[in-house]
Motif scaffolding. Structure first.
Motif, PDB file in Angstrom:
ATOM      1  N   THR A  21       0.808  -1.210   0.000  1.00 37.50           N
ATOM      2  CA  THR A  21       0.000   0.000   0.000  1.00 37.50           C
ATOM      3  C   THR A  21       0.850   1.273   0.000  1.00 37.50           C
ATOM      4  N   ARG A  57      -7.789  -0.893   2.923  1.00 33.36           N
ATOM      5  CA  ARG A  57      -6.796  -1.892   3.352  1.00 33.36           C
ATOM      6  C   ARG A  57      -6.298  -1.584   4.764  1.00 33.36           C
ATOM      7  N   GLY A  59      -8.044  -0.178   7.089  1.00 30.33           N
ATOM      8  CA  GLY A  59      -9.123  -0.286   8.052  1.00 30.33           C
ATOM      9  C   GLY A  59      -9.846   1.011   8.380  1.00 30.33           C
ATOM     10  N   ASP A 203      -8.555  -9.112  -1.548  1.00 30.73           N
ATOM     11  CA  ASP A 203      -9.063  -7.771  -1.312  1.00 30.73           C
ATOM     12  C   ASP A 203      -9.538  -7.685   0.138  1.00 30.73           C
ATOM     13  N   PRO A 204      -9.541  -6.486   0.725  1.00 31.64           N
ATOM     14  CA  PRO A 204      -9.844  -6.365   2.154  1.00 31.64           C
ATOM     15  C   PRO A 204     -11.169  -6.976   2.584  1.00 31.64           C
ATOM     16  N   ASP A 205     -12.248  -6.745   1.823  1.00 31.71           N
ATOM     17  CA  ASP A 205     -13.538  -7.300   2.224  1.00 31.71           C
ATOM     18  C   ASP A 205     -13.527  -8.818   2.144  1.00 31.71           C
TER      19      ASP A 205
END
Length: 247
Positions: A21, A57, A59, A203-205
């Motif tokens: 990131t 990513r 949060g 992916d984050p979700d």
């Protein structure tokens, strides 16, 4: 185009998929400055969406929503309907991760409609994948099953290899819902192997959903049995693991 022959979007997308990131943020802020100076609405939207993804990513969903809302403003002001697709996708994801499920359903529906109008079948499939998890959380497992099966069939038929880890994890979720915890653990392992082979992280979700599934499976199987099944799945080709679903 960069000196490396890759566009900003390609570089930022690949870095995001690797989980880097810091690189995504550096590239995105540079691109946002360039695009603003040049009056390039498409470049601004792309950069703002990437900055939103960085926050997801990390949060910080509220900050992600603010970046995505800025992207939507630029897209709406540009008069180019195509530019709204990225912000719509991110805002739907933020709503899902924030637990605003009915809002997420509406936003995903808007994104699906837009991508259908643009003829982007792959992004329609991505949104149907996301909608499957919303439907599961809303207590509609049969609808989730239909959506996941549709996306899996399309991804395999079109050879969308970057979606292979995701549809394998979807199958693991459904196996868990059906009470077949051993198969679910094997499929989750196969999904992890597919991510690793592609040099990607979820992916984050999707990472949230897969972590929750892992905890459920350890609770159902016990840590030792889970490890055996998961390791067996991780050693198996994901396409082969999915093919066995029809057996």
């Amino acid at each position: 185009m960069s000196v490396h022959g890759m566009s900003f979007h390609e570089q930022a997308r690949d870095a995001f998929r690797r989980g880097d990131t810091a690189v995504v943020e550096r590239l995105s802020r540079h691109e946002l400055d360039r695009a603003r100076e040049a009056g390039d609405a498409a470049g601004q939207v792309d950069a703002l969406c990437m900055l939103a993804r960085v926050q997801v990513r990390g949060g910080d969903l509220a900050e992600a929503g603010r970046w995505a809302a800025q992207a939507r403003e630029v897209a709406d002001g540009s008069g180019d309907k195509r530019l709204g697709s990225g912000p719509a996708h991110i805002l739907a994801g933020v709503a899902t991760m924030s637990g605003e499920l009915e809002t997420a359903r509406v936003l995903i529906g808007e994104s699906v409609t837009l991508h259908q109008e643009l003829g982007d079948a792959r992004m329609v499939a991505v949104e149907h994948h996301n909608l499957g998890y919303v439907e599961l959380r809303l207590g509609r497992p049969d609808r989730a099953r239909e959506l996941f099966a549709e996306v899996r069939a399309r991804a395999l038929a079109e050879d969308w290899s970057d979606m292979l880890p995701y549809v394998t994890a979807d199958a693991a979720v459904i196996a868990d819902a059906d009470g077949d915890h051993a198969r679910s653990a094997r499929l989750l392992g196969a999904a992890a192997g597919a991510y690793r082979a592609a040099g990607q992280i979820p992916d984050p979700d999707d990472a949230v959903e897969q972590d929750a599934l892992r905890e459920r499976l350890i609770g159902a199987l016990g840590a030792d049995v889970f490890d055996v099944e998961y390791t067996a799945g991780a050693a198996q080709d994901a396409r082969r693991a999915l093919a066995l679903l029809a057996v």
